[in-house]
Design a protein around this motif. Structure first.
Motif, PDB file in Angstrom:
ATOM      1  N   UNK A 168       0.819  -1.216   0.000  1.00  0.00           N
ATOM      2  CA  UNK A 168       0.000   0.000   0.000  1.00  0.00           C
ATOM      3  C   UNK A 168       0.850   1.261   0.000  1.00  0.00           C
ATOM      4  N   UNK A 169       2.011   1.176   0.670  1.00  0.00           N
ATOM      5  CA  UNK A 169       2.919   2.327   0.658  1.00  0.00           C
ATOM      6  C   UNK A 169       3.429   2.530  -0.778  1.00  0.00           C
ATOM      7  N   UNK A 170       3.783   1.424  -1.436  1.00  0.00           N
ATOM      8  CA  UNK A 170       4.283   1.568  -2.809  1.00  0.00           C
ATOM      9  C   UNK A 170       3.166   2.057  -3.742  1.00  0.00           C
ATOM     10  N   UNK A 171       1.924   1.626  -3.464  1.00  0.00           N
ATOM     11  CA  UNK A 171       0.780   2.122  -4.241  1.00  0.00           C
ATOM     12  C   UNK A 171       0.722   3.649  -4.127  1.00  0.00           C
ATOM     13  N   UNK A 172       0.855   4.143  -2.891  1.00  0.00           N
ATOM     14  CA  UNK A 172       0.793   5.581  -2.628  1.00  0.00           C
ATOM     15  C   UNK A 172       1.867   6.343  -3.384  1.00  0.00           C
ATOM     16  N   UNK A 173       3.010   5.705  -3.645  1.00  0.00           N
ATOM     17  CA  UNK A 173       4.099   6.394  -4.354  1.00  0.00           C
ATOM     18  C   UNK A 173       3.946   6.246  -5.871  1.00  0.00           C
ATOM     19  N   UNK A 174       3.630   5.033  -6.299  1.00  0.00           N
ATOM     20  CA  UNK A 174       3.608   4.768  -7.746  1.00  0.00           C
ATOM     21  C   UNK A 174       2.413   5.430  -8.424  1.00  0.00           C
ATOM     22  N   UNK A 175       1.278   5.402  -7.747  1.00  0.00           N
ATOM     23  CA  UNK A 175       0.046   5.885  -8.366  1.00  0.00           C
ATOM     24  C   UNK A 175       0.163   7.343  -8.860  1.00  0.00           C
ATOM     25  N   UNK A 176       0.582   8.297  -8.010  1.00  0.00           N
ATOM     26  CA  UNK A 176       0.677   9.679  -8.498  1.00  0.00           C
ATOM     27  C   UNK A 176       1.727   9.852  -9.592  1.00  0.00           C
ATOM     28  N   UNK A 177       2.827   9.121  -9.490  1.00  0.00           N
ATOM     29  CA  UNK A 177       3.878   9.220 -10.520  1.00  0.00           C
ATOM     30  C   UNK A 177       3.308   8.741 -11.855  1.00  0.00           C
TER      31      UNK A 177
ATOM     32  N   UNK B  41      -1.291  20.145 -13.342  1.00  0.00           N
ATOM     33  CA  UNK B  41      -1.676  18.729 -13.151  1.00  0.00           C
ATOM     34  C   UNK B  41      -1.974  18.403 -11.698  1.00  0.00           C
ATOM     35  N   UNK B  42      -1.384  19.205 -10.804  1.00  0.00           N
ATOM     36  CA  UNK B  42      -1.416  18.860  -9.385  1.00  0.00           C
ATOM     37  C   UNK B  42      -2.824  18.609  -8.827  1.00  0.00           C
ATOM     38  N   UNK B  43      -3.810  19.494  -9.049  1.00  0.00           N
ATOM     39  CA  UNK B  43      -5.147  19.239  -8.461  1.00  0.00           C
ATOM     40  C   UNK B  43      -5.726  17.895  -8.914  1.00  0.00           C
ATOM     41  N   UNK B  44      -5.584  17.595 -10.194  1.00  0.00           N
ATOM     42  CA  UNK B  44      -6.142  16.347 -10.720  1.00  0.00           C
ATOM     43  C   UNK B  44      -5.483  15.131 -10.120  1.00  0.00           C
ATOM     44  N   UNK B  45      -4.147  15.143 -10.089  1.00  0.00           N
ATOM     45  CA  UNK B  45      -3.425  13.981  -9.570  1.00  0.00           C
ATOM     46  C   UNK B  45      -3.727  13.785  -8.076  1.00  0.00           C
ATOM     47  N   UNK B  46      -3.802  14.902  -7.350  1.00  0.00           N
ATOM     48  CA  UNK B  46      -4.117  14.804  -5.918  1.00  0.00           C
ATOM     49  C   UNK B  46      -5.511  14.195  -5.719  1.00  0.00           C
ATOM     50  N   UNK B  47      -6.491  14.724  -6.454  1.00  0.00           N
ATOM     51  CA  UNK B  47      -7.877  14.261  -6.289  1.00  0.00           C
ATOM     52  C   UNK B  47      -8.004  12.785  -6.644  1.00  0.00           C
TER      53      UNK B  47
ATOM     54  N   UNK C 125       0.177   8.664 -12.834  1.00  0.00           N
ATOM     55  CA  UNK C 125      -0.797   9.632 -13.372  1.00  0.00           C
ATOM     56  C   UNK C 125      -0.091  10.832 -14.010  1.00  0.00           C
ATOM     57  N   UNK C 126       0.935  11.345 -13.322  1.00  0.00           N
ATOM     58  CA  UNK C 126       1.658  12.517 -13.830  1.00  0.00           C
ATOM     59  C   UNK C 126       2.304  12.185 -15.172  1.00  0.00           C
ATOM     60  N   UNK C 127       2.959  11.038 -15.230  1.00  0.00           N
ATOM     61  CA  UNK C 127       3.612  10.627 -16.478  1.00  0.00           C
ATOM     62  C   UNK C 127       2.589  10.491 -17.607  1.00  0.00           C
ATOM     63  N   UNK C 128       1.426   9.929 -17.252  1.00  0.00           N
ATOM     64  CA  UNK C 128       0.395   9.725 -18.264  1.00  0.00           C
ATOM     65  C   UNK C 128      -0.034  11.065 -18.879  1.00  0.00           C
ATOM     66  N   UNK C 129      -0.205  12.074 -18.030  1.00  0.00           N
ATOM     67  CA  UNK C 129      -0.593  13.391 -18.528  1.00  0.00           C
ATOM     68  C   UNK C 129       0.491  13.972 -19.447  1.00  0.00           C
ATOM     69  N   UNK C 130       1.755  13.809 -19.014  1.00  0.00           N
ATOM     70  CA  UNK C 130       2.883  14.328 -19.799  1.00  0.00           C
ATOM     71  C   UNK C 130       2.949  13.677 -21.174  1.00  0.00           C
ATOM     72  N   UNK C 131       2.820  12.341 -21.145  1.00  0.00           N
ATOM     73  CA  UNK C 131       2.998  11.587 -22.391  1.00  0.00           C
ATOM     74  C   UNK C 131       1.840  11.798 -23.357  1.00  0.00           C
ATOM     75  N   UNK C 132       0.628  11.945 -22.843  1.00  0.00           N
ATOM     76  CA  UNK C 132      -0.555  12.012 -23.702  1.00  0.00           C
ATOM     77  C   UNK C 132      -0.792  13.417 -24.238  1.00  0.00           C
TER      78      UNK C 132
ATOM     79  N   UNK D 142     -11.560  17.317 -14.566  1.00  0.00           N
ATOM     80  CA  UNK D 142     -10.099  17.256 -14.539  1.00  0.00           C
ATOM     81  C   UNK D 142      -9.522  17.087 -15.944  1.00  0.00           C
ATOM     82  N   UNK D 143     -10.112  16.201 -16.725  1.00  0.00           N
ATOM     83  CA  UNK D 143      -9.641  15.975 -18.089  1.00  0.00           C
ATOM     84  C   UNK D 143     -10.248  17.005 -19.043  1.00  0.00           C
ATOM     85  N   UNK D 144     -11.558  17.135 -18.909  1.00  0.00           N
ATOM     86  CA  UNK D 144     -12.288  18.067 -19.787  1.00  0.00           C
ATOM     87  C   UNK D 144     -12.955  19.093 -18.882  1.00  0.00           C
ATOM     88  N   UNK D 145     -12.721  20.403 -19.120  1.00  0.00           N
ATOM     89  CA  UNK D 145     -13.396  21.406 -18.276  1.00  0.00           C
ATOM     90  C   UNK D 145     -14.913  21.226 -18.330  1.00  0.00           C
ATOM     91  N   UNK D 146     -15.576  21.517 -17.216  1.00  0.00           N
ATOM     92  CA  UNK D 146     -17.032  21.311 -17.137  1.00  0.00           C
ATOM     93  C   UNK D 146     -17.765  22.046 -18.255  1.00  0.00           C
TER      94      UNK D 146
END
Lengths: 244, 332
Positions: free
Chosen positions: A24-33, A52-58, A35-42, A177-181
């Motif tokens: 679970x600790x590794x989940x907490x570290x890997x998950x945000x990384x 990106x911060x608000x989306x990744x945090x939420x 998501x961030x990478x996914x946004x960068x790459x896409x 987060x992906x598409x503005x309302x």
């Protein structure tokens, strides 16, 4: 009888048994990384880490809390150890608060992992940290109670995962987060406003980049109402389904 | 004063699930310091009754009192005075024996020192000191059951509910658990015991209630219940052939006798108060069924149960074979 002793020990046992386990600790570290990478790459254009911060945090809070709580409670129900808690001389409200507190704390910690990464990569000055903290706490509470709602609606662990996705994926795409309302088709927008993450993500956007679209007090009120409803409905269901 | 002697009083207790009546207006009380047995076949309503008494099931109608205080609608206060041992060990697999006991103590508001001291006492009393730091998942079935009973006693409850404590465990552990129950009783613990092992109930309980299809059909001390069959005898025959071939003829020849069970070469017959063995032996011999053994026994609680409930022994034995652990006897 000192109910706080029971509350504290349930919380501590859950932290030790579930939330502080290495996976679970590794989940907490890997998950945000991830998501961030996914946004960068896409993204075809350069993306600001700060945007990106608000989306990744939420999303870190949403996925962390709902996964953990829905699974752990369903697992304890299956092994009948949850019965032991129901037989303890504490109120059902206090018991469920004790069971959810661990997930809320896990969600809050998860939310700040991407902040640490972001602080290394970019300048985070000008952020309203008090508002960030308040919104993170409220998103964690609402998401955890959503996990509780899922846990009391299913009987098997695999059902908990499937049912969680039924709520999580629409939220992921429709919370702004992906598409503005404003860019969403008008017939879908009411669905967005019926999702708690829409309000949580909007507060985070306001606090981090000052580009939220809903009034902050309204966002907080909406999250409080969602939390209250999800908790009350879950307690009602526990009473109806688990105390036969 | 009389009310204070009664720890639990259940009046017209009723439980319905979606139109099905699981418990249908049961009345009983449990006296301080006694072992009260609740006997019945599977699905009779034993566990549902325990669940209602302990707050794990809502009560459809009727009332329950703990030491004179009604807790029908709110069981929290009463739960603090109850120890509950479910029919399956449900402690935490990842915690060790001592941690499990301490956690259970914390659920009852015991502070750290108090629960650690009590946990050590119980581990010693139940002979589990050496396994105290082993995770629960590494325990054998019998050890798990022992620790689960210890967990029910961590807060020194006024009454201990034991739901099928020896089901599914081997003979040696079952004997140890029965001995533990006897010791607890000697120390004054009030025990509500549900079981489908009649011999176990006969050996341990002071008073017994028979529950069938959600209704208590008889209640009393073992002696009182046994009086119902006074004057009756059971004759067990071991024959040199299959009894079923002559079963109908036997019924016609001896209408006053009641066949309790007759399987292959073994037959149990309930006789009237006055009888002679000779005509029976002659009957078998004439039909080429030599009598190898004929034993006259006084009816046991099992026969009382069969008489009272009208449940066929064969059906009970079938039920026993589906639930009995290795080496267990006398199940219903």
């Amino acid at each position: 009888m000192k109910p706080w002793i029971a509350f504290f020990n349930i919380l501590m046992k859950d932290m030790r048994s579930y939330y502080l386990k290495p996976p679970n600790i590794s989940w907490g570290l890997i998950f945000p990384v991830a998501w961030t990478l996914m946004f960068f790459l896409r993204s075809p254009v350069a993306v600001e880490v700060r945007d990106l911060l608000p989306g990744v945090m939420a999303l870190s809070i949403l996925f962390g809390t709902t996964s953990m709580l829905a699974v752990t409670i369903t697992f304890e129900r299956k092994s009948r150890s949850f019965e032991r808690l129901l037989l303890a001389p504490i109120s059902l409200n206090l018991l469920m608060l004790a069971k959810t507190s661990g997930a809320i704390m896990f969600g809050i910690i998860n939310a700040f992992v991407p902040v640490i990464f972001a602080a290394i990569l970019t300048n985070l000055s000008g952020i309203n940290w008090l508002m960030v903290l308040a919104s993170v706490v409220l998103i964690a509470i609402t998401s955890t109670f959503l996990g509780l709602f899922i846990a009391v609606s299913v009987t098997q662990v695999f059902e908990a995962q499937t049912f969680s996705n039924f709520f999580r994926f629409p939220m992921l795409f429709l919370c702004g987060l992906f598409i503005p309302l404003a860019d969403l088709p008008s017939f879908i927008r009411p669905v967005s406003y019926a999702l708690p993450l829409t309000y949580g993500a909007d507060i985070l956007k306001t606090a981090v980049s000052q580009n939220g679209v809903i009034a902050v007090p309204l966002n907080f009120l909406a999250l409080l109402l969602f939390s209250g409803f999800l908790f009350a409905y879950s307690i009602y269901n526990v009473n109806r389904k688990w105390i036969l | 004063m009389i009310a204070l002697l009664k720890i639990i009083e259940a009046e017209n207790l009723k439980k319905q699930y979606n139109g099905f009546t699981a418990v249908d207006g049961v009345n009983f009380h449990i006296k301080r310091g006694e072992i009260f047995g609740f006997l019945g076949p599977n699905g009779a309503g034993k566990t549902t009754t325990i669940n209602m008494l302990t707050g794990l099931a809502h009560i459809t109608a009727g009332s329950v009192k703990l030491m004179g205080e009604d807790y029908t609608r709110n069981a929290i206060k009463a739960q603090a005075l109850m120890g509950i041992v479910p029919d399956e060990s449900n402690l935490y697999e990842e915690l060790d024996g001592r941690e499990n006991l301490c956690f259970c103590g914390a659920l009852y508001g015991m502070d750290k020192k108090q629960r650690e001291k009590r946990a050590d006492e119980l581990l010693e009393q139940f002979g589990l000191q050496e396994a105290a730091s082993k995770p629960f998942k590494a325990y054998s079935k019998g050890m798990k059951r022992k620790l689960t009973i210890a967990a029910g006693l961590i807060h020194e409850p006024e009454i201990l509910f034991l739901d099928e404590p020896t089901t599914g465990i081997d003979v040696a552990f079952a004997r140890q658990i029965r001995s533990l129950i006897t010791n607890l009783h000697k120390k004054g613990t009030t025990i509500f015991l549900t079981t489908h092992y009649i011999e176990e109930a006969e050996r341990l309980c002071e008073r017994i209630a028979f529950i069938v299809q959600g209704r208590i059909v008889r209640e009393g001390t073992v002696v009182e219940l046994m009086q119902e069959t006074q004057g009756e005898n059971i004759i067990n025959f071991i024959l040199g052939g299959d009894f079923s071939a002559v079963q109908t003829e036997f019924k016609n020849s001896f209408p006053d006798y009641n066949i309790i069970s007759g399987k292959n070469n073994s037959v149990s017959i309930q006789s009237p108060a006055s009888f002679s063995l000779l005509p029976l032996v002659k009957f078998f011999e004439e039909r080429s069924l030599p009598v190898f053994e004929a034993k006259i026994v006084h009816p046991s609680l099992e026969e009382v149960f069969v008489n009272v409930t009208g449940i066929e022994l064969q059906k009970l034995q079938n039920e026993q074979s589906t639930r009995t652990g290795p080496g267990q006897k006398g199940g219903i």
